[in-house]
Design a protein around this motif. Structure first.
Motif, PDB file in Angstrom:
ATOM      1  N   GLU A  87       0.850  -1.191   0.000  1.00 58.12           N
ATOM      2  CA  GLU A  87       0.000   0.000   0.000  1.00 58.12           C
ATOM      3  C   GLU A  87       0.880   1.233   0.000  1.00 58.12           C
ATOM      4  O   GLU A  87       1.912   1.281   0.678  1.00 58.12           O
ATOM      5  CB  GLU A  87      -0.911   0.004   1.229  1.00 58.12           C
ATOM      6  N   ASP A  88       0.481   2.220  -0.768  1.00 59.48           N
ATOM      7  CA  ASP A  88       1.123   3.528  -0.725  1.00 59.48           C
ATOM      8  C   ASP A  88       0.024   4.586  -0.783  1.00 59.48           C
ATOM      9  O   ASP A  88      -1.160   4.266  -0.642  1.00 59.48           O
ATOM     10  CB  ASP A  88       2.189   3.681  -1.829  1.00 59.48           C
ATOM     11  N   GLU A  89       0.409   5.835  -0.994  1.00 57.30           N
ATOM     12  CA  GLU A  89      -0.548   6.937  -0.962  1.00 57.30           C
ATOM     13  C   GLU A  89      -1.669   6.790  -1.994  1.00 57.30           C
ATOM     14  O   GLU A  89      -2.811   7.141  -1.728  1.00 57.30           O
ATOM     15  CB  GLU A  89       0.212   8.247  -1.199  1.00 57.30           C
ATOM     16  N   ARG A  90      -1.364   6.241  -3.178  1.00 52.49           N
ATOM     17  CA  ARG A  90      -2.335   6.196  -4.279  1.00 52.49           C
ATOM     18  C   ARG A  90      -2.842   4.805  -4.632  1.00 52.49           C
ATOM     19  O   ARG A  90      -3.820   4.695  -5.370  1.00 52.49           O
ATOM     20  CB  ARG A  90      -1.717   6.815  -5.534  1.00 52.49           C
ATOM     21  N   THR A  91      -2.168   3.743  -4.145  1.00 57.90           N
ATOM     22  CA  THR A  91      -2.526   2.389  -4.580  1.00 57.90           C
ATOM     23  C   THR A  91      -2.543   1.394  -3.434  1.00 57.90           C
ATOM     24  O   THR A  91      -1.973   1.636  -2.373  1.00 57.90           O
ATOM     25  CB  THR A  91      -1.529   1.865  -5.641  1.00 57.90           C
ATOM     26  N   ILE A  92      -3.166   0.268  -3.714  1.00 58.08           N
ATOM     27  CA  ILE A  92      -3.146  -0.873  -2.804  1.00 58.08           C
ATOM     28  C   ILE A  92      -3.023  -2.127  -3.677  1.00 58.08           C
ATOM     29  O   ILE A  92      -3.556  -2.163  -4.791  1.00 58.08           O
ATOM     30  CB  ILE A  92      -4.414  -0.903  -1.918  1.00 58.08           C
ATOM     31  N   ALA A  93      -2.298  -3.111  -3.175  1.00 60.55           N
ATOM     32  CA  ALA A  93      -2.201  -4.408  -3.865  1.00 60.55           C
ATOM     33  C   ALA A  93      -2.716  -5.468  -2.909  1.00 60.55           C
ATOM     34  O   ALA A  93      -2.317  -5.515  -1.742  1.00 60.55           O
ATOM     35  CB  ALA A  93      -0.759  -4.700  -4.273  1.00 60.55           C
ATOM     36  N   ILE A  94      -3.623  -6.296  -3.420  1.00 57.39           N
ATOM     37  CA  ILE A  94      -4.252  -7.343  -2.619  1.00 57.39           C
ATOM     38  C   ILE A  94      -4.201  -8.661  -3.383  1.00 57.39           C
ATOM     39  O   ILE A  94      -4.032  -8.676  -4.601  1.00 57.39           O
ATOM     40  CB  ILE A  94      -5.717  -6.994  -2.271  1.00 57.39           C
ATOM     41  N   MET A  95      -4.382  -9.762  -2.652  1.00 58.83           N
ATOM     42  CA  MET A  95      -4.474 -11.058  -3.302  1.00 58.83           C
ATOM     43  C   MET A  95      -5.860 -11.195  -3.924  1.00 58.83           C
ATOM     44  O   MET A  95      -6.868 -10.805  -3.317  1.00 58.83           O
ATOM     45  CB  MET A  95      -4.241 -12.188  -2.294  1.00 58.83           C
ATOM     46  N   ASP A  96      -5.924 -11.737  -5.132  1.00 60.21           N
ATOM     47  CA  ASP A  96      -7.205 -12.024  -5.772  1.00 60.21           C
ATOM     48  C   ASP A  96      -7.832 -13.208  -5.050  1.00 60.21           C
ATOM     49  O   ASP A  96      -7.177 -14.238  -4.872  1.00 60.21           O
ATOM     50  CB  ASP A  96      -6.990 -12.343  -7.254  1.00 60.21           C
ATOM     51  N   ILE A  97      -9.090 -13.089  -4.621  1.00 61.45           N
ATOM     52  CA  ILE A  97      -9.727 -14.180  -3.859  1.00 61.45           C
ATOM     53  C   ILE A  97     -10.136 -15.348  -4.743  1.00 61.45           C
ATOM     54  O   ILE A  97     -10.479 -16.407  -4.243  1.00 61.45           O
ATOM     55  CB  ILE A  97     -10.929 -13.691  -3.027  1.00 61.45           C
ATOM     56  N   MET A  98     -10.084 -15.140  -6.073  1.00 59.60           N
ATOM     57  CA  MET A  98     -10.363 -16.219  -7.020  1.00 59.60           C
ATOM     58  C   MET A  98      -9.159 -16.346  -7.964  1.00 59.60           C
ATOM     59  O   MET A  98      -9.242 -16.056  -9.155  1.00 59.60           O
ATOM     60  CB  MET A  98     -11.651 -15.923  -7.799  1.00 59.60           C
TER      61      MET A  98
ATOM     62  N   ALA B   8      -9.249 -20.934  -0.536  1.00 58.97           N
ATOM     63  CA  ALA B   8      -9.267 -21.048   0.924  1.00 58.97           C
ATOM     64  C   ALA B   8      -8.488 -19.890   1.536  1.00 58.97           C
ATOM     65  O   ALA B   8      -7.441 -19.476   1.013  1.00 58.97           O
ATOM     66  CB  ALA B   8      -8.659 -22.376   1.353  1.00 58.97           C
ATOM     67  N   LYS B   9      -8.973 -19.388   2.648  1.00 61.68           N
ATOM     68  CA  LYS B   9      -8.338 -18.272   3.342  1.00 61.68           C
ATOM     69  C   LYS B   9      -6.872 -18.587   3.649  1.00 61.68           C
ATOM     70  O   LYS B   9      -6.000 -17.731   3.502  1.00 61.68           O
ATOM     71  CB  LYS B   9      -9.099 -17.966   4.633  1.00 61.68           C
ATOM     72  N   GLU B  10      -6.583 -19.830   4.056  1.00 59.48           N
ATOM     73  CA  GLU B  10      -5.218 -20.224   4.402  1.00 59.48           C
ATOM     74  C   GLU B  10      -4.291 -20.148   3.187  1.00 59.48           C
ATOM     75  O   GLU B  10      -3.123 -19.780   3.321  1.00 59.48           O
ATOM     76  CB  GLU B  10      -5.196 -21.651   4.977  1.00 59.48           C
ATOM     77  N   VAL B  11      -4.804 -20.486   2.022  1.00 55.57           N
ATOM     78  CA  VAL B  11      -4.005 -20.413   0.794  1.00 55.57           C
ATOM     79  C   VAL B  11      -3.678 -18.954   0.481  1.00 55.57           C
ATOM     80  O   VAL B  11      -2.529 -18.604   0.194  1.00 55.57           O
ATOM     81  CB  VAL B  11      -4.745 -21.085  -0.385  1.00 55.57           C
ATOM     82  N   LEU B  12      -4.690 -18.104   0.557  1.00 57.19           N
ATOM     83  CA  LEU B  12      -4.476 -16.683   0.274  1.00 57.19           C
ATOM     84  C   LEU B  12      -3.516 -16.060   1.277  1.00 57.19           C
ATOM     85  O   LEU B  12      -2.654 -15.252   0.905  1.00 57.19           O
ATOM     86  CB  LEU B  12      -5.800 -15.935   0.276  1.00 57.19           C
ATOM     87  N   GLU B  13      -3.639 -16.440   2.544  1.00 59.49           N
ATOM     88  CA  GLU B  13      -2.729 -15.923   3.568  1.00 59.49           C
ATOM     89  C   GLU B  13      -1.293 -16.352   3.300  1.00 59.49           C
ATOM     90  O   GLU B  13      -0.362 -15.554   3.446  1.00 59.49           O
ATOM     91  CB  GLU B  13      -3.166 -16.391   4.959  1.00 59.49           C
ATOM     92  N   ALA B  14      -1.116 -17.603   2.901  1.00 57.65           N
ATOM     93  CA  ALA B  14       0.234 -18.106   2.614  1.00 57.65           C
ATOM     94  C   ALA B  14       0.829 -17.396   1.402  1.00 57.65           C
ATOM     95  O   ALA B  14       2.008 -17.010   1.413  1.00 57.65           O
ATOM     96  CB  ALA B  14       0.200 -19.621   2.391  1.00 57.65           C
ATOM     97  N   HIS B  15       0.028 -17.209   0.370  1.00 55.36           N
ATOM     98  CA  HIS B  15       0.516 -16.505  -0.826  1.00 55.36           C
ATOM     99  C   HIS B  15       0.837 -15.048  -0.492  1.00 55.36           C
ATOM    100  O   HIS B  15       1.846 -14.507  -0.958  1.00 55.36           O
ATOM    101  CB  HIS B  15      -0.500 -16.591  -1.953  1.00 55.36           C
ATOM    102  N   ALA B  16      -0.021 -14.416   0.314  1.00 56.42           N
ATOM    103  CA  ALA B  16       0.230 -13.031   0.713  1.00 56.42           C
ATOM    104  C   ALA B  16       1.538 -12.927   1.499  1.00 56.42           C
ATOM    105  O   ALA B  16       2.327 -12.000   1.284  1.00 56.42           O
ATOM    106  CB  ALA B  16      -0.945 -12.503   1.542  1.00 56.42           C
TER     107      ALA B  16
END
Length: 143
Positions: free
Chosen positions: A25-36, A124-132
């Motif tokens: 995250e910065d002032e203008r953007t955010i990067a998140i994991m795609d849930i799909m 799965a939440k655990e998969v996304l957390e691990a990738h993040a």
């Protein structure tokens, strides 16, 4: 042209109304994991300023988004031992856009491995957390 809907899922994430696996995250953007995710490490880069499509964005937001895309792509290539990176950006339904807040997909790719189909099924939440965690670690090491 259709107007911006402030109740789209990314606007809700930006306001903290919905959870996400934020990796940058910065002032203008955010990067998140795609849930799909269509590939392991599939991330989304989203401008904080409201815009429905790329065509609606202010030039300074375009520049900020693509700086973040490059940062996340470099980290994803390292974190997921990728052979390459696919970067996708869709505009309006006819162009393949599903969520109507501008966003860019960053997908680490392995040679010979096709993208998974977009089934609408959440990982799965655990998969996304691990990738993040892997992506955040690579971002931290990159400085």
């Amino acid at each position: 042209m259709t107007s911006y809907d402030p109740n789209n899922v990314f606007a809700k994430i930006l306001r903290g109304e919905l959870p996400s696996q934020t990796v940058y995250e910065d002032e203008r953007t955010i990067a998140i994991m795609d849930i799909m995710p269509r590939a392991d490490g599939h991330a989304l880069v989203i401008p904080k300023a409201p815009s429905r499509t790329f065509l609606d964005m202010a030039p300074e937001d375009i520049a900020a988004v693509y700086r973040t895309v490059q940062t996340v792509a470099r980290a994803a290539k390292t974190a997921f031992a990728a052979d390459g990176i696919t970067i996708q950006q869709f505009n309006e339904a006819a162009g393949g856009q599903v969520v109507f807040h501008t966003h860019v997909h960053v997908l680490p790719r392995k040679a010979g491995v096709p993208l998974r189909p977009h089934t609408g099924e959440m990982a799965a939440k655990e998969v996304l957390e691990a990738h993040a965690a892997k992506l955040k670690d690579a971002l931290a090491k990159a400085g």
